[in-house]
Structure formats: structure tokens, C-alpha cells
Design a protein around this motif. Structure first.
Motif, PDB file in Angstrom:
ATOM      1  N   MET A   1       0.809  -1.161   0.000  1.00 21.05           N
ATOM      2  CA  MET A   1       0.000   0.000   0.000  1.00 21.05           C
ATOM      3  C   MET A   1       0.873   1.252   0.000  1.00 21.05           C
ATOM      4  N   ALA A   2       0.428   2.305  -0.730  1.00 26.88           N
ATOM      5  CA  ALA A   2       1.198   3.537  -0.847  1.00 26.88           C
ATOM      6  C   ALA A   2       0.948   4.432   0.341  1.00 26.88           C
ATOM      7  N   LYS A   3       1.971   5.119   0.660  1.00 24.21           N
ATOM      8  CA  LYS A   3       1.845   6.060   1.774  1.00 24.21           C
ATOM      9  C   LYS A   3       1.503   7.439   1.225  1.00 24.21           C
ATOM     10  N   PHE A   4       0.581   8.085   1.849  1.00 26.13           N
ATOM     11  CA  PHE A   4       0.203   9.447   1.464  1.00 26.13           C
ATOM     12  C   PHE A   4       0.758  10.408   2.492  1.00 26.13           C
ATOM     13  N   THR A   5       1.341  11.518   1.962  1.00 28.02           N
ATOM     14  CA  THR A   5       1.845  12.531   2.891  1.00 28.02           C
ATOM     15  C   THR A   5       0.953  13.755   2.780  1.00 28.02           C
ATOM     16  N   LYS A   6       0.776  14.397   3.864  1.00 27.56           N
ATOM     17  CA  LYS A   6      -0.042  15.603   3.872  1.00 27.56           C
ATOM     18  C   LYS A   6       0.835  16.800   3.506  1.00 27.56           C
ATOM     19  N   LYS A   7       0.223  17.761   2.780  1.00 33.71           N
ATOM     20  CA  LYS A   7       0.938  18.990   2.425  1.00 33.71           C
ATOM     21  C   LYS A   7       1.085  19.847   3.665  1.00 33.71           C
ATOM     22  N   LYS A   8       2.243  20.481   3.720  1.00 37.52           N
ATOM     23  CA  LYS A   8       2.448  21.432   4.815  1.00 37.52           C
ATOM     24  C   LYS A   8       1.718  22.715   4.460  1.00 37.52           C
ATOM     25  N   LYS A   9       1.097  23.300   5.420  1.00 36.45           N
ATOM     26  CA  LYS A   9       0.284  24.488   5.167  1.00 36.45           C
ATOM     27  C   LYS A   9       1.129  25.742   4.937  1.00 36.45           C
ATOM     28  N   GLY A  10       2.391  25.803   5.316  1.00 38.41           N
ATOM     29  CA  GLY A  10       3.202  27.011   5.217  1.00 38.41           C
ATOM     30  C   GLY A  10       4.007  27.124   3.931  1.00 38.41           C
ATOM     31  N   GLU A  11       3.917  26.188   2.980  1.00 37.72           N
ATOM     32  CA  GLU A  11       4.725  26.237   1.766  1.00 37.72           C
ATOM     33  C   GLU A  11       4.256  27.346   0.835  1.00 37.72           C
ATOM     34  N   LEU A  12       5.237  28.036   0.220  1.00 34.00           N
ATOM     35  CA  LEU A  12       4.918  29.060  -0.767  1.00 34.00           C
ATOM     36  C   LEU A  12       4.911  28.422  -2.151  1.00 34.00           C
ATOM     37  N   PRO A  13       3.995  28.831  -3.000  1.00 32.75           N
ATOM     38  CA  PRO A  13       3.988  28.296  -4.363  1.00 32.75           C
ATOM     39  C   PRO A  13       5.181  28.871  -5.142  1.00 32.75           C
ATOM     40  N   PRO A  14       5.677  28.177  -6.158  1.00 36.66           N
ATOM     41  CA  PRO A  14       6.808  28.702  -6.932  1.00 36.66           C
ATOM     42  C   PRO A  14       6.419  29.977  -7.683  1.00 36.66           C
ATOM     43  N   VAL A  15       7.421  30.853  -7.928  1.00 35.12           N
ATOM     44  CA  VAL A  15       7.182  32.121  -8.616  1.00 35.12           C
ATOM     45  C   VAL A  15       6.952  31.836 -10.100  1.00 35.12           C
ATOM     46  N   SER A  16       5.892  32.392 -10.635  1.00 29.66           N
ATOM     47  CA  SER A  16       5.578  32.209 -12.045  1.00 29.66           C
ATOM     48  C   SER A  16       6.435  33.149 -12.883  1.00 29.66           C
ATOM     49  N   THR A  17       7.119  32.584 -13.862  1.00 28.25           N
ATOM     50  CA  THR A  17       7.968  33.398 -14.747  1.00 28.25           C
ATOM     51  C   THR A  17       7.329  33.561 -16.120  1.00 28.25           C
ATOM     52  N   ALA A  18       6.068  33.341 -16.239  1.00 25.87           N
ATOM     53  CA  ALA A  18       5.386  33.438 -17.524  1.00 25.87           C
ATOM     54  C   ALA A  18       5.358  34.873 -18.047  1.00 25.87           C
ATOM     55  N   SER A  19       5.270  35.856 -17.195  1.00 27.74           N
ATOM     56  CA  SER A  19       5.198  37.243 -17.649  1.00 27.74           C
ATOM     57  C   SER A  19       6.580  37.895 -17.757  1.00 27.74           C
ATOM     58  N   LEU A  20       7.655  37.205 -17.450  1.00 31.40           N
ATOM     59  CA  LEU A  20       8.999  37.777 -17.502  1.00 31.40           C
ATOM     60  C   LEU A  20       9.387  38.247 -18.909  1.00 31.40           C
ATOM     61  N   PRO A  21       9.156  37.495 -19.981  1.00 29.29           N
ATOM     62  CA  PRO A  21       9.501  38.016 -21.319  1.00 29.29           C
ATOM     63  C   PRO A  21       8.737  39.277 -21.676  1.00 29.29           C
ATOM     64  N   ASP A  22       7.479  39.380 -21.249  1.00 29.51           N
ATOM     65  CA  ASP A  22       6.706  40.594 -21.521  1.00 29.51           C
ATOM     66  C   ASP A  22       7.330  41.800 -20.843  1.00 29.51           C
ATOM     67  N   ILE A  23       7.761  41.637 -19.624  1.00 32.69           N
ATOM     68  CA  ILE A  23       8.378  42.739 -18.884  1.00 32.69           C
ATOM     69  C   ILE A  23       9.702  43.140 -19.526  1.00 32.69           C
ATOM     70  N   VAL A  24      10.504  42.167 -19.926  1.00 36.05           N
ATOM     71  CA  VAL A  24      11.795  42.462 -20.557  1.00 36.05           C
ATOM     72  C   VAL A  24      11.602  43.224 -21.856  1.00 36.05           C
ATOM     73  N   PHE A  25      10.665  42.797 -22.706  1.00 36.65           N
ATOM     74  CA  PHE A  25      10.437  43.486 -23.963  1.00 36.65           C
ATOM     75  C   PHE A  25       9.837  44.866 -23.751  1.00 36.65           C
ATOM     76  N   MET A  26       9.021  45.035 -22.735  1.00 34.61           N
ATOM     77  CA  MET A  26       8.471  46.344 -22.443  1.00 34.61           C
ATOM     78  C   MET A  26       9.581  47.309 -22.018  1.00 34.61           C
ATOM     79  N   LEU A  27      10.506  46.856 -21.179  1.00 31.66           N
ATOM     80  CA  LEU A  27      11.636  47.698 -20.789  1.00 31.66           C
ATOM     81  C   LEU A  27      12.550  48.005 -21.973  1.00 31.66           C
ATOM     82  N   LEU A  28      12.795  47.016 -22.799  1.00 34.54           N
ATOM     83  CA  LEU A  28      13.617  47.222 -23.983  1.00 34.54           C
ATOM     84  C   LEU A  28      12.985  48.256 -24.904  1.00 34.54           C
ATOM     85  N   PHE A  29      11.702  48.149 -25.146  1.00 36.86           N
ATOM     86  CA  PHE A  29      11.004  49.117 -25.992  1.00 36.86           C
ATOM     87  C   PHE A  29      11.055  50.512 -25.381  1.00 36.86           C
ATOM     88  N   PHE A  30      10.877  50.618 -24.072  1.00 37.39           N
ATOM     89  CA  PHE A  30      10.930  51.917 -23.403  1.00 37.39           C
ATOM     90  C   PHE A  30      12.288  52.572 -23.593  1.00 37.39           C
TER      91      PHE A  30
END
Length: 158
Positions: A1-30
Motif C-alpha cells: 500500500m502507498a503512503k500518502f503525505t499531507k501537504k504542509k500548510k506554510g509552503e509558498l507556491p513557486p514564482v511564475s515566470t510566464a510574464s517575464l519576457p513581456d516585462i523584458v520586452f516592455m523595458l527594452l522598448f521603453f
């Protein structure tokens, strides 16, 4: 039987880098839109005279600059110590001023070709004969709108 672990309530989600190229191109254009490039390297000594009645030119795209004065020390071995005329990045003879103005005029938009102003940035120690020769060349090519570039101050400081 598999063991299930409970999630810790204090963990932060990873930082999303999806908007990073948009920010870089906006600064470059500026930065591309607000940065101005250096027009030309000054090869002549250009300490402008003082004047007490000064007006600022508002439209920079309608100005053709001509510099006049003695060459800097690093160019004196090549060009001598007499006053010279600088057109763009080259020290030229006075007889080349007319051809330079016609070339600059041809490179501008057709609607502003007739309203171009020639701005003379002349060192305060320059001989008036050189300025008179430049003005004669400008008359020959019908460049009659001339501006003398100065610094703000009392004319007695000259």
C-alpha cells in the motif's frame, strides 16, 4: 500500500515566470524610444560665446549643425592649429559647406526641406573671416535661415 503525505500548510507556491519576457520586452522598448544617440564627436574646440537674449529652438529635426573652431590637441598634428569647419564627424574645408548643406537637405523629409535652419556652433575665439566665408557658402545654396548657438549669460563675459 502507498503512503500518502499531507501537504504542509506554510509552503509558498513557486514564482511564475510566464510574464517575464513581456516585462523584458516592455523595458527594452521603453529604453529604445527614450534614448538619444550621440550626434557627432566634437573635433574642434567649441567654447560658445555668451548672449543675454537667447531663444531655444523647438524642433531638432529641422536643424543642420556646423561647428567651427581650432582643432583639439589630438588632431592638431594632422590638421594644424588654424580654425577649421567640422561637418558631421569630419574636419573639412569651407568650400565643402555648400555641398554638405545640399546633401543634408536631400536626406530630410520633403515637407521640411524648405524650413531647415543652419545652426552655427562657433568657438568664441574663431576669426570672423571664417564665419563670413561659411555664410557666403550658405548664401550660394540658398540656406538663409541661420542660427548662432550661444550660452546664456552677459555679453560682457566674452
Amino acid at each position: 500500500m502507498a503512503k500518502f503525505t499531507k501537504k504542509k500548510k506554510g509552503e509558498l507556491p513557486p514564482v511564475s515566470t510566464a510574464s517575464l519576457p513581456d516585462i523584458v520586452f516592455m523595458l527594452l522598448f521603453f529604453f529604445m524610444t527614450v534614448t538619444t544617440m550621440k550626434d557627432s564627436e566634437l573635433k574642434v574646440i567649441n567654447e560658445l560665446p555668451y548672449a543675454d537674449q537667447v531663444q531655444k529652438l523647438d524642433k531638432k529635426d529641422r536643424i543642420i549643425y556646423i561647428y567651427a573652431g581650432k582643432p583639439h590637441e589630438r588632431y592638431r598634428a594632422t590638421y594644424g592649429s588654424a580654425a577649421k569647419v567640422q561637418l558631421n564627424d569630419q574636419l573639412r574645408d569651407v568650400k565643402d559647406v555648400g555641398a554638405y548643406i545640399l546633401e543634408e537637405r536631400a536626406g530630410r523629409r520633403p515637407e521640411i526641406q524648405n524650413v531647415l535652419t543652419t545652426a552655427l556652433k562657433v568657438d568664441k575665439e574663431t576669426n570672423m573671416g571664417l564665419i563670413s566665408d561659411i555664410k557666403q557658402q550658405l548664401r550660394d545654396v540658398n540656406a538663409l535661415k541661420i542660427n548662432y548657438t550661444t550660452r546664456v549669460g552677459e555679453a560682457s563675459q566674452n
